[in-house]
Design a protein around this motif. Structure first.
Motif, PDB file in Angstrom:
ATOM      1  N   ASP A   1      18.004 -32.481  59.925  1.00  0.00           N
ATOM      2  CA  ASP A   1      18.425 -31.135  59.520  1.00  0.00           C
ATOM      3  C   ASP A   1      19.122 -31.141  58.164  1.00  0.00           C
ATOM      4  N   GLU A   2      19.943 -32.164  57.919  1.00  0.00           N
ATOM      5  CA  GLU A   2      20.648 -32.225  56.635  1.00  0.00           C
ATOM      6  C   GLU A   2      19.691 -32.550  55.493  1.00  0.00           C
TER       7      GLU A   2
ATOM      8  N   ALA B   1      16.670 -31.611  55.284  1.00  0.00           N
ATOM      9  CA  ALA B   1      15.907 -30.389  54.997  1.00  0.00           C
ATOM     10  C   ALA B   1      16.658 -29.466  54.046  1.00  0.00           C
ATOM     11  N   ARG B   2      17.972 -29.607  53.962  1.00  0.00           N
ATOM     12  CA  ARG B   2      18.780 -28.776  53.067  1.00  0.00           C
ATOM     13  C   ARG B   2      18.763 -29.283  51.624  1.00  0.00           C
ATOM     14  N   LEU B   3      18.442 -30.558  51.434  1.00  0.00           N
ATOM     15  CA  LEU B   3      18.562 -31.159  50.113  1.00  0.00           C
ATOM     16  C   LEU B   3      17.458 -30.680  49.176  1.00  0.00           C
TER      17      LEU B   3
ATOM     18  N   ASP C   1      27.676 -27.643  46.667  1.00  0.00           N
ATOM     19  CA  ASP C   1      26.276 -28.060  46.600  1.00  0.00           C
ATOM     20  C   ASP C   1      25.752 -28.141  45.166  1.00  0.00           C
TER      21      ASP C   1
ATOM     22  N   ASN D   1      31.457 -32.699  50.509  1.00  0.00           N
ATOM     23  CA  ASN D   1      30.573 -31.556  50.250  1.00  0.00           C
ATOM     24  C   ASN D   1      31.236 -30.329  50.872  1.00  0.00           C
TER      25      ASN D   1
ATOM     26  N   THR E   1      30.664 -27.194  50.424  1.00  0.00           N
ATOM     27  CA  THR E   1      29.739 -26.159  50.871  1.00  0.00           C
ATOM     28  C   THR E   1      29.391 -26.363  52.340  1.00  0.00           C
ATOM     29  N   ARG E   2      29.029 -27.588  52.696  1.00  0.00           N
ATOM     30  CA  ARG E   2      28.654 -27.872  54.081  1.00  0.00           C
ATOM     31  C   ARG E   2      29.862 -27.824  55.006  1.00  0.00           C
TER      32      ARG E   2
ATOM     33  N   GLU F   1      30.536 -24.124  55.603  1.00  0.00           N
ATOM     34  CA  GLU F   1      29.457 -23.556  56.416  1.00  0.00           C
ATOM     35  C   GLU F   1      29.604 -23.967  57.876  1.00  0.00           C
ATOM     36  N   THR F   2      29.870 -25.240  58.103  1.00  0.00           N
ATOM     37  CA  THR F   2      30.018 -25.749  59.468  1.00  0.00           C
ATOM     38  C   THR F   2      31.230 -25.125  60.152  1.00  0.00           C
TER      39      THR F   2
END
Length: 333
Positions: free
Chosen positions: A173-174, A176-178, A219, A258, A260-261, A264-265
């Motif tokens: 999943d991580e 896929a964000r990159l 990010d 990070n 941003t993450r 978000e989390t």
């Protein structure tokens, strides 16, 4: 990385608190002096007031190291204090340092063990010291970099090196964000541990506010085209480099957070973002009331020392811009 940092006997942090400041490997806001703790004590009082001045209010700290920040906050504010500390060697050092505060200080081994009380949760520089996964873009996909033993010609001893392989399923999943428009060989980190920690923090029984300070990037900054080698670094005797497989257990290993993450989390887990800004701006606002009391007065030696600490904590060329602060509400605020 987890073994190098946290192995009970041979890890950098495992045997007990490391020296911080001039005699250690790095500086922190806590090692600058007691003003940092005094400002956080003001934040605790503000949080307590916003919660309606509950009788059972406490300050919670995780990553308390040798107890210096706890001592500074406890000296400046008359609240109970709870330390989250899974390492008994660290707890022993903290207990010795904080013995004078008696029953005001208690310890728990995990976030899940925290009391269901209104609180200010404080954490200074923890996510940057969590073990990460290293990944590299090969032009078509992200691959994980694994540590392997390599034979060196002319040497009878093997050395540690890197080898690319299929990424762990837990990274799917991580990954896929990159971004996928980066140059071949671009390397970065994924900090799953920090994201899991944030979920556990959101699920912990207390309610109130959360204060997290650390160095890191968003990010857009983290995946800049110029940052081709990521942020994983070794700190040793105030020197930093990318030789992260050398002197394992004798040096600190760290990565930029990070943010941003992390945010978000936190929001996905139900926390409410109240503030996210550079440490200099955040602490600068926190210190306005104190600075106002100094107007028109000639500062004595003690005040001059505090002003130097304030400068170190807030000036952009020092800690003011490289460190960032996230403040979140949990439950009622």
């Amino acid at each position: 990385m987890e073994l190098a940092l946290y192995h009970a006997e041979h890890g950098y942090y495992g045997p007990g608190p490391r020296r911080i400041g001039r005699g250690g490997d790095f500086y922190t806001a806590v090692s600058v002096g007691p003003l940092y703790g005094r400002l956080l004590a003001d934040l605790a009082r503000q949080t307590w007031a916003d919660l309606g001045q509950p009788e059972s209010f406490c300050v919670i700290e995780q990553a308390a190291h040798d107890g210096q920040l706890a001592e500074d906050i406890l000296t400046a504010a008359d609240f109970d204090y709870v330390i989250v500390e899974p390492n008994p060697r660290y707890e022993a050092v903290q207990r010795e340092r904080l013995a004078a505060f008696g029953t005001r200080v208690t310890w728990v081994a995990s976030l899940a063990d925290l009391p269901a009380r209104p609180a200010l949760f404080v954490c200074n520089e923890l996510p940057d010291a969590m073990p990460v996964h290293l990944v590299q873009w090969d032009g078509t996909q992200w691959r994980e970099l694994f540590v392997v033993s390599q034979t060196v010609p002319g040497s009878q001893f093997p050395v540690l090196g890197w080898e690319a392989g299929d990424a762990s399923e837990e990274l799917r999943d991580e990954l896929a964000r990159l971004p996928d428009d980066l140059p071949e060989g671009y390397t970065t980190e994924i900090n799953l541990a920090a994201l899991q920690w944030m979920r556990e923090l959101a699920a912990a029984p207390f309610h109130g506010r959360i204060y997290i300070a650390d160095y890191g990037l968003d990010d857009e900054e983290l995946y800049s085209i110029e940052r081709t080698k990521g942020t994983l670094r070794r700190y040793y005797q105030h020197q930093t480099d990318d030789k992260v497989l050398e002197n394992l257990g004798e040096c600190d290993l760290t990565t930029h957070v990070n943010f941003t993450r992390l945010v978000e989390t936190a929001e996905e887990a139900g926390l409410k973002l109240r503030s996210y800004e550079h440490q200099g701006r955040y602490l600068g606002k926190m210190g306005l009331a104190w600075l106002a009391t100094l107007e028109g007065k000639r500062p004595d030696a003690g005040t001059q020392a505090l002003l130097r600490q304030f400068h170190s904590l807030t000036h952009p060329a020092m800690m003011g811009r490289s460190f960032r602060v996230v403040e979140m509400g949990k439950g009622t605020v």
